[in-house]
Write an enzyme that holds these catalytic residues in place. Structure first.
Site, mmCIF file in Angstrom:
data_model
loop_
_atom_site.group_PDB
_atom_site.id
_atom_site.type_symbol
_atom_site.label_atom_id
_atom_site.label_comp_id
_atom_site.label_asym_id
_atom_site.label_seq_id
_atom_site.Cartn_x
_atom_site.Cartn_y
_atom_site.Cartn_z
ATOM 1 N N ASP A 66 0.868 -1.026 0.047
ATOM 2 C CA ASP A 66 -0.110 0.153 -0.028
ATOM 3 C C ASP A 66 0.845 1.284 0.014
ATOM 4 O OD1 ASP A 66 -2.280 -1.753 0.408
ATOM 5 O OD2 ASP A 66 -1.989 -1.561 2.428
ATOM 6 N N GLU A 251 -11.763 -0.026 -3.110
ATOM 7 C CA GLU A 251 -10.989 0.698 -1.913
ATOM 8 C C GLU A 251 -9.818 1.392 -2.534
ATOM 9 O OE1 GLU A 251 -9.749 -2.794 0.317
ATOM 10 O OE2 GLU A 251 -8.764 -3.535 -1.162
ATOM 11 N N ASN A 323 -4.832 -7.856 -3.923
ATOM 12 C CA ASN A 323 -5.566 -6.687 -3.619
ATOM 13 C C ASN A 323 -4.790 -5.747 -4.461
ATOM 14 O OD1 ASN A 323 -3.727 -6.154 -1.611
ATOM 15 N ND2 ASN A 323 -5.308 -6.162 0.072
ATOM 16 N N GLU A 397 22.064 0.593 5.468
ATOM 17 C CA GLU A 397 20.811 0.296 5.313
ATOM 18 C C GLU A 397 20.336 0.709 3.881
ATOM 19 O OE1 GLU A 397 20.520 4.130 7.929
ATOM 20 O OE2 GLU A 397 21.910 2.366 7.444
#
Length: 511
Positions: A66, A251, A323, A397
């Site tokens: 998302d 959605e 989704n 990182e």
């Protein structure tokens, strides 16, 4: 509970053994060959990104979904649902039913290939009144205090949408309201699930928030998409809640503002398209991303359905059906779409529906009517915009690929993470490092604990270019002369490290 049930099908097989492919440094014409050896003997787990030139998913050591994005100081910052929190709670045999997710993931890049992991936003601690944190949407604005303020909206489960604020893209974050900014207690919020917020700030500096989901009124016109104008403080509402008549809406509301046009995109339902009034526009396929445009967003009649522009990732064989949730944005004069797909389930040994964020370059006609052609999900992803400079301090990182299910932990300032060692070997790889003008003479790294780093350039064969051995309880910067020569050019750098109490923070080459 309101996320559509994930449909599991055969996961796209990714061969890890004996895999040969040329890794093209996107910024250099000459090609670099990936090591041709059994990497599973070198590492406990081998990520498919380490053995290919694929840029997707963005991070390969954590499940994310998302996505949303915001640009700041020459970097694009991406925020995502932390599917990994659910994975760690239920295990590889469990299902991604989202109920254990109460953190959001932060990452950034200046080249679209090497991504810096900035850790997690702990909504459970910041907003203990909230239930979950899914599907963030972010925007920023320079405010009267001379600082850029970041406004991050997210789904508090299916019951509403909440907001966090910060004056840095990586925090610290705070909860300014202590409650949802929209939920069913707000007049006009008449949908079952006022979640999946999508935010924008228009050319007048005004904020807008879209949201919605729930039981459809009809299949064709579910009547669950909503939009509202935000107050000047970005944490209050300044208009009535208005409807967006989105056909087959499910959605994943999202907003963009382009050349005086509001662009609303959303995920369509899985329902059969039994009704369709347009003869000149194809029916949207199941669970894809469609878009609508308007010049006056609070007028429902002004919204015009345009088309669908992003198929379900399972429909184009990038993992199984899932989704769909996207955000498109502009960065360094290029348009991109961020989305999620089930890229890494095989790598983590699960079929539970855990997702990862990917990005594709996309075309957008930014004319008066705004037109978005179809864009397709891929494993390859975007090209590298600029080479990485190995002669300035880089974060451990920051990676283009890893292996060994690398773990990171937060140390020091907000947004700073360090790589954590384990007994077995792990690998961090950065792509497209520029050695074309200088040959390195020394390598240095900031480390702590007892461990070892072997550094390779271009491939993982043979003897390391340089090795660092650390045995200290305090943070220290170790430096070592490089005895071996490398050819000038643009290449990949691999850091192979291990040590159960070993921490690796940052590195650079010198000449």
């Amino acid at each position: 509970m309101f996320r559509k049930k994930v449909l599991l099908s055969t996961v796209l097989a990714i061969s890890l053994l004996g895999y040969k492919k040329e890794v093209g440094a996107q910024t250099n014409a000459h090609k670099l060959k990936v090591v041709n050896e059994n990497l599973e003997e070198k590492f406990a787990n081998v990520s498919p990104k380490l053995t290919s030139d694929n840029a997707n998913p963005l991070l390969d050591f954590i499940f994310t979904a998302d996505p949303t994005a915001v640009e700041y100081n020459g970097r694009i910052y991406v925020y995502a649902t932390n599917d990994h929190q659910q994975y760690e709670k239920v295990g590889k045999d469990g299902k991604n039913s989202y109920e254990h997710i109460r953190t959001l993931v932060m990452m950034s890049s200046d080249d679209m290939v090497n991504w810096t992991y900035h850790g997690l936003i702990n909504t459970a601690k910041l907003a203990p009144w909230s239930q979950n944190s899914w599907a963030p949407s972010i925007t920023s604005r320079l405010e009267a205090d001379g600082k850029t303020h970041f406004y991050l909206y997210y789904s508090n489960g299916g019951g509403g949408s909440a907001v966090l604020t910060s004056t840095s893209p990586v925090g610290p974050w705070s909860d300014p309201l202590g409650k949802n900014i929209v939920d069913r207690s707000v007049p006009g919020v008449d949908v079952g699930a006022p979640f999946d917020p999508g935010v924008l700030i228009d050319d007048q500096g005004t904020g807008w928030l879209s949201f919605g989901a729930g039981t459809p009124k009809t299949k064709y016109m579910p009547d669950n998409a909503r939009i509202v104008k935000l107050g000047a403080d970005m944490i209050s509402l300044a208009s009535n809640v208005s409807k967006i008549p989105a056909p087959y809406f499910n959605e994943a509301s999202d907003l963009n503002f382009i050349n005086g046009t509001w662009v609303y995109s959303y995920c369509t339902s899985w329902d059969e398209r039994t009704e369709w009034p347009y003869s000149n526009i194809d029916k949207p396929t199941a669970c894809n991303i469609s878009y609508m445009t308007s010049k006056t967003p609070l007028d429902p009649d002004s919204w015009k359905y345009r088309d669908n522009y992003f198929k379900n990732t399972g429909e184009v064989n990038v993992g199984p059906l899932t989704n769909n949730h996207t955000h498109f944005f502009k960065f360094k004069e290029k348009n991109y779409i961020a989305y999620h797909a089930m890229y890494l389930q095989d790598y983590f040994g699960t079929k539970g529906g855990f997702r990862n964020v990917g990005i594709e370059e996309m075309q957008v006609d930014e004319g008066n009517d705004v037109n978005i052609p179809m864009v397709k999900a891929t494993f390859k992803g975007p090209s590298q915009l600029n080479p990485l400079n190995p002669f300035v301090l880089q974060q451990a990182e920051t990676t283009a690929g890893t292996s060994g299910h690398v773990r990171f932990e937060a140390v020091g300032n907000p947004g700073n993470m360090v790589a954590k060692g384990k007994a077995d070997k792990q690998c961090l790889m950065v792509r497209g490092a520029d050695f074309s003008k200088q040959i390195p003479a020394r390598f240095e790294a900031r480390v702590r604990g007892k461990g070892k780093i072997d550094v390779y350039v271009n491939n993982l064969k043979g003897t390391a270019l340089v090795s660092l051995i650390c045995d200290g309880k305090e943070w220290t910067t170790l430096s070592k002369k490089i005895e071996r020569k490398i050819n000038k050019g643009v290449g990949n750098i691999y850091f192979v490290f291990n040590g159960e109490d070993f921490l690796f923070d940052e590195w650079k080459f010198t000449y």
